[in-house]
Design a protein around this motif. Sequence first.
Motif, PDB file in Angstrom:
ATOM      1  N   LEU A 185       0.824  -1.100  -0.039  1.00  0.00           N
ATOM      2  CA  LEU A 185      -0.098  -0.159   0.001  1.00  0.00           C
ATOM      3  C   LEU A 185       0.983   1.195  -0.202  1.00  0.00           C
ATOM      4  CD1 LEU A 185      -2.804  -0.877   2.568  1.00  0.00           C
ATOM      5  CD2 LEU A 185      -3.282  -0.284   0.171  1.00  0.00           C
ATOM      6  N   LEU A 186       1.998   1.114   0.474  1.00  0.00           N
ATOM      7  CA  LEU A 186       3.053   2.350   0.464  1.00  0.00           C
ATOM      8  C   LEU A 186       3.107   3.196  -0.740  1.00  0.00           C
ATOM      9  CD1 LEU A 186       5.664   1.248   2.998  1.00  0.00           C
ATOM     10  CD2 LEU A 186       3.955   2.996   3.431  1.00  0.00           C
ATOM     11  N   ALA A 187       3.393   2.440  -1.892  1.00  0.00           N
ATOM     12  CA  ALA A 187       3.414   3.180  -3.131  1.00  0.00           C
ATOM     13  C   ALA A 187       2.235   3.707  -3.845  1.00  0.00           C
ATOM     14  CB  ALA A 187       4.146   2.137  -4.202  1.00  0.00           C
ATOM     15  N   PRO A 188       1.226   3.043  -3.928  1.00  0.00           N
ATOM     16  CA  PRO A 188      -0.123   3.613  -4.288  1.00  0.00           C
ATOM     17  C   PRO A 188      -0.664   4.715  -3.454  1.00  0.00           C
ATOM     18  CG  PRO A 188      -0.547   1.588  -3.729  1.00  0.00           C
ATOM     19  CD  PRO A 188       1.049   1.582  -3.567  1.00  0.00           C
ATOM     20  N   LEU A 189      -0.693   4.701  -2.245  1.00  0.00           N
ATOM     21  CA  LEU A 189      -0.955   5.552  -1.375  1.00  0.00           C
ATOM     22  C   LEU A 189      -0.001   6.643  -1.405  1.00  0.00           C
ATOM     23  CD1 LEU A 189      -2.564   3.787   1.658  1.00  0.00           C
ATOM     24  CD2 LEU A 189      -3.606   4.545  -0.377  1.00  0.00           C
ATOM     25  N   GLY A 190       0.987   6.551  -1.302  1.00  0.00           N
ATOM     26  CA  GLY A 190       1.774   7.652  -1.529  1.00  0.00           C
ATOM     27  C   GLY A 190       1.777   8.324  -2.825  1.00  0.00           C
ATOM     28  N   ASP A 210      -1.086  18.222  -4.818  1.00  0.00           N
ATOM     29  CA  ASP A 210      -0.586  18.934  -5.781  1.00  0.00           C
ATOM     30  C   ASP A 210      -1.824  19.644  -6.162  1.00  0.00           C
ATOM     31  OD1 ASP A 210       1.945  18.465  -5.442  1.00  0.00           O
ATOM     32  OD2 ASP A 210       1.869  17.150  -7.283  1.00  0.00           O
ATOM     33  N   LEU A 211      -3.060  18.833  -6.480  1.00  0.00           N
ATOM     34  CA  LEU A 211      -4.220  19.187  -6.902  1.00  0.00           C
ATOM     35  C   LEU A 211      -5.034  20.058  -5.958  1.00  0.00           C
ATOM     36  CD1 LEU A 211      -6.292  19.042  -9.146  1.00  0.00           C
ATOM     37  CD2 LEU A 211      -7.570  17.317  -7.731  1.00  0.00           C
ATOM     38  N   ILE A 212      -4.962  19.949  -4.526  1.00  0.00           N
ATOM     39  CA  ILE A 212      -5.417  20.856  -3.523  1.00  0.00           C
ATOM     40  C   ILE A 212      -4.930  22.194  -3.214  1.00  0.00           C
ATOM     41  CG2 ILE A 212      -6.410  21.029  -1.051  1.00  0.00           C
ATOM     42  CD1 ILE A 212      -6.954  18.021  -1.282  1.00  0.00           C
ATOM     43  N   GLU A 213      -3.342  21.828  -3.554  1.00  0.00           N
ATOM     44  CA  GLU A 213      -2.492  23.114  -3.328  1.00  0.00           C
ATOM     45  C   GLU A 213      -2.788  23.978  -4.533  1.00  0.00           C
ATOM     46  OE1 GLU A 213       2.163  23.862  -3.000  1.00  0.00           O
ATOM     47  OE2 GLU A 213       1.564  22.085  -2.959  1.00  0.00           O
ATOM     48  N   GLY A 214      -3.172  23.653  -5.743  1.00  0.00           N
ATOM     49  CA  GLY A 214      -3.601  24.575  -6.663  1.00  0.00           C
ATOM     50  C   GLY A 214      -4.717  25.339  -6.549  1.00  0.00           C
ATOM     51  N   PHE A 215      -5.725  24.789  -5.716  1.00  0.00           N
ATOM     52  CA  PHE A 215      -6.844  25.449  -5.381  1.00  0.00           C
ATOM     53  C   PHE A 215      -6.599  26.423  -4.222  1.00  0.00           C
ATOM     54  CE2 PHE A 215      -8.727  22.184  -8.005  1.00  0.00           C
ATOM     55  CZ  PHE A 215      -9.567  22.878  -8.866  1.00  0.00           C
ATOM     56  N   VAL A 216      -6.252  25.967  -3.159  1.00  0.00           N
ATOM     57  CA  VAL A 216      -6.116  26.651  -1.816  1.00  0.00           C
ATOM     58  C   VAL A 216      -4.779  27.430  -1.671  1.00  0.00           C
ATOM     59  CG1 VAL A 216      -7.765  25.187  -0.660  1.00  0.00           C
ATOM     60  CG2 VAL A 216      -5.262  24.870  -0.530  1.00  0.00           C
ATOM     61  N   GLY A 217      -3.668  27.176  -2.687  1.00  0.00           N
ATOM     62  CA  GLY A 217      -2.545  27.753  -2.256  1.00  0.00           C
ATOM     63  C   GLY A 217      -1.610  27.349  -1.059  1.00  0.00           C
ATOM     64  N   GLY A 218      -1.969  26.059  -0.595  1.00  0.00           N
ATOM     65  CA  GLY A 218      -1.030  25.688   0.643  1.00  0.00           C
ATOM     66  C   GLY A 218      -0.900  24.181   0.623  1.00  0.00           C
ATOM     67  N   SER A 219      -0.117  23.913   1.455  1.00  0.00           N
ATOM     68  CA  SER A 219       0.081  22.070   1.348  1.00  0.00           C
ATOM     69  C   SER A 219      -0.631  21.784   2.654  1.00  0.00           C
ATOM     70  CB  SER A 219       1.623  22.085   1.835  1.00  0.00           C
ATOM     71  OG  SER A 219       1.702  20.650   2.168  1.00  0.00           O
ATOM     72  N   ILE A 220      -1.213  20.636   2.345  1.00  0.00           N
ATOM     73  CA  ILE A 220      -2.228  19.960   3.077  1.00  0.00           C
ATOM     74  C   ILE A 220      -1.857  18.552   3.626  1.00  0.00           C
ATOM     75  CG2 ILE A 220      -4.313  20.681   2.041  1.00  0.00           C
ATOM     76  CD1 ILE A 220      -4.472  17.731   0.725  1.00  0.00           C
ATOM     77  N   GLY A 221      -0.290  18.445   3.349  1.00  0.00           N
ATOM     78  CA  GLY A 221       0.357  17.192   4.117  1.00  0.00           C
ATOM     79  C   GLY A 221      -0.199  15.801   3.311  1.00  0.00           C
ATOM     80  N   LEU A 222       0.077  14.856   3.933  1.00  0.00           N
ATOM     81  CA  LEU A 222      -0.537  13.504   3.507  1.00  0.00           C
ATOM     82  C   LEU A 222      -1.896  13.136   3.981  1.00  0.00           C
ATOM     83  CD1 LEU A 222       2.926  11.612   4.422  1.00  0.00           C
ATOM     84  CD2 LEU A 222       2.217  12.620   2.256  1.00  0.00           C
ATOM     85  N   LEU A 223      -2.695  12.964   2.861  1.00  0.00           N
ATOM     86  CA  LEU A 223      -3.983  12.704   2.925  1.00  0.00           C
ATOM     87  C   LEU A 223      -4.331  11.286   3.508  1.00  0.00           C
ATOM     88  CD1 LEU A 223      -5.993  14.380  -0.043  1.00  0.00           C
ATOM     89  CD2 LEU A 223      -6.033  15.193   2.430  1.00  0.00           C
ATOM     90  N   THR A 224      -3.715  10.055   3.200  1.00  0.00           N
ATOM     91  CA  THR A 224      -4.084   8.990   3.554  1.00  0.00           C
ATOM     92  C   THR A 224      -2.783   8.434   4.601  1.00  0.00           C
ATOM     93  OG1 THR A 224      -2.971   8.009   1.700  1.00  0.00           O
ATOM     94  CG2 THR A 224      -5.196   8.265   1.504  1.00  0.00           C
ATOM     95  N   LEU A 225      -1.626   8.689   4.191  1.00  0.00           N
ATOM     96  CA  LEU A 225      -0.554   8.077   4.973  1.00  0.00           C
ATOM     97  C   LEU A 225      -0.420   8.914   6.294  1.00  0.00           C
ATOM     98  CD1 LEU A 225       2.038   7.252   2.361  1.00  0.00           C
ATOM     99  CD2 LEU A 225       0.556   5.806   3.687  1.00  0.00           C
ATOM    100  N   GLY A 226      -0.998  10.180   6.402  1.00  0.00           N
ATOM    101  CA  GLY A 226      -0.668  10.982   7.504  1.00  0.00           C
ATOM    102  C   GLY A 226      -1.873  11.017   8.198  1.00  0.00           C
ATOM    103  N   SER A 227      -3.143  10.472   7.942  1.00  0.00           N
ATOM    104  CA  SER A 227      -4.216  10.761   8.645  1.00  0.00           C
ATOM    105  C   SER A 227      -4.896   9.417   9.366  1.00  0.00           C
ATOM    106  CB  SER A 227      -5.426  11.190   7.598  1.00  0.00           C
ATOM    107  OG  SER A 227      -5.532  10.231   6.743  1.00  0.00           O
ATOM    108  N   GLY A 228      -4.483   8.210   9.051  1.00  0.00           N
ATOM    109  CA  GLY A 228      -4.818   6.976   9.533  1.00  0.00           C
ATOM    110  C   GLY A 228      -5.574   6.265   8.539  1.00  0.00           C
ATOM    111  N   ALA A 229      -6.186   7.094   7.415  1.00  0.00           N
ATOM    112  CA  ALA A 229      -6.816   6.314   6.334  1.00  0.00           C
ATOM    113  C   ALA A 229      -6.169   5.136   5.555  1.00  0.00           C
ATOM    114  CB  ALA A 229      -7.295   7.221   5.398  1.00  0.00           C
ATOM    115  N   ALA A 230      -4.752   5.198   5.514  1.00  0.00           N
ATOM    116  CA  ALA A 230      -4.163   3.933   5.148  1.00  0.00           C
ATOM    117  C   ALA A 230      -4.142   2.816   5.960  1.00  0.00           C
ATOM    118  CB  ALA A 230      -2.715   4.568   4.942  1.00  0.00           C
TER     119      ALA A 230
END
Length: 546
Positions: free
Chosen positions: A383-388, A396-416
């Motif tokens: 799971l590390l490679a596809p989730l990463g 990158d997609l969200i940063e383009g909209f909000v202009g800031g980094s959100i960190g890791l969505l899955t690997l950093g939130s427990g979703a993984a």
Amino acid sequence: MHSGRGWSFASLLVAALVLLPLIALGAAALRGDASLWPHLLQHVLPPTLHQTALLLLGVGALVIVVGTGSAWLVSAYDFRGRALLDWALLLPLAVPTYIVAYAYMDLLHPIGPLQSGLRAVLGIDSPRDLRLPDIRSLGGCIFVLGFVLYPYVYLTTRALFLMQSATLIEAARTLGAGPRTVFVRVALPLARPAVAVGASLALMETINDIGASEFLGVRTLTISIYSTWVNRADLAGAAQIALAMLAVVAALLLIERRGRRSQRYNTAAQRARPMTPTRLSGAAGVAAFALGSVPVLLGFVAPALYLVERSIARLRFAGLPPSLLDATLNTVATAAAATVVIVALGVTVTYAARVAPGPLAQASARIAGLGYAVPGTVLAIGLLAPLGAFDRWAGDLIEGFVGGSIGLLTLGSGAALIYAYAARFLAVSAGGIESGFARIAPSIDHAARTLGETAGGVLRRVHLPMLRPALAAAALLVFVDCMKELPATLLLRPLDFETLATTLYGEAARGTYEDGAVAALIIVLAGLLPVLLLARVGRRAAETLP
């Protein structure tokens, strides 16, 4: 028909999510440096495969002897305390292997309570003058894993012994066969498929183990995968070792499937009167109870009493560890969230097979159940490679909209972690829910559909209310499995995120046994719930035998 296709598509999607880490694992291994393979084949795989093979052989032999012997004892003989042993022999299933290893490391330490007490009785002062064999060894690991995992063989073999025909046993006795000959020449050959099934399940748990093996100094394939990723940050190398591990798992699965085929054949051929246990009284009955108690004492009572004593000592000395409440909340929250997801996916897979039976639904259900046979370490590495990659794309997609980094969505939130739990334990959920669906007559579906209900409406208004006991049992089993899971949790947890299992792992690695005892005791108490449920179901099944 249209709704049936929708459920089939949903089931196929669930199967694809389970299959994704295995496909990603192969891709990660192929993308690795080709020069790694000679190094692995020469320096890494030979010693780890050797240690893993010896561990599997030793544990396999021990669980077969203890599990089969215990099953025959409570099935073929009747003695005072037999009813107690009948369910008590399941108790080691409540204790994860890494907790028993953790307990025995302190119990059997040269200055631990057992050896210190023995030297005091014998009047010996120095630990150098009397030392038992070191528990931190291959033999110690076989001992620990064998006496924790034997219930897998006990469960399957006892069920088959209870169904064996009294006619066969009585015919052997009429021909002059004694109890030993009846067991060796009649009962055991008929039980070989059940023994193979139980042993293969125990060996799959052995190869999934990471805590007990590492604590006791045995370098298995699982340990090599974990250290390659964590210590050297080499994902490709860990994936390549994981492929070798999958080959071992595939061999164990083949043994298990062949055992199940033979088991169906044997049990179907024997519908006669079950055998009557031989009554043992006096010294023979006492000896039988004492012999049957040994696995329970070694696999559950001794480590459980140790945990209680160490927990009381820790609470009296310094109260609850400051981090324990956070670890408990993390464990319960993650396990609860994963349980909701896993039960929902289990309903999806099993209901798709009911409303749209066919090769597609059957293939999806089988693929969805593969995760339980795959060790948690392998799933996590896959799971590390596809989730990463997903986290980078989404970031990158969200940063383009909000202009800031959100960190890791899955690997950093427990979703993984929830994803890994879902892939690993979906088979547990689906199996329990499928048995619940089997008790609902298809005519109920037809009647509801005739009244204009859709497939989803039938599930929501008819099936789910009727499935409440099966859903509750499946949720309980899944919840406790998620609480105990260590390998996937170690690899996929977010930074500064501790569960009860990882807290215990860290305390054992540091040698602070009292601090980890409370966490271990909480896990054991939670693990008792499904074991008691299993014992209750087993007693009901035995009472309904013809």
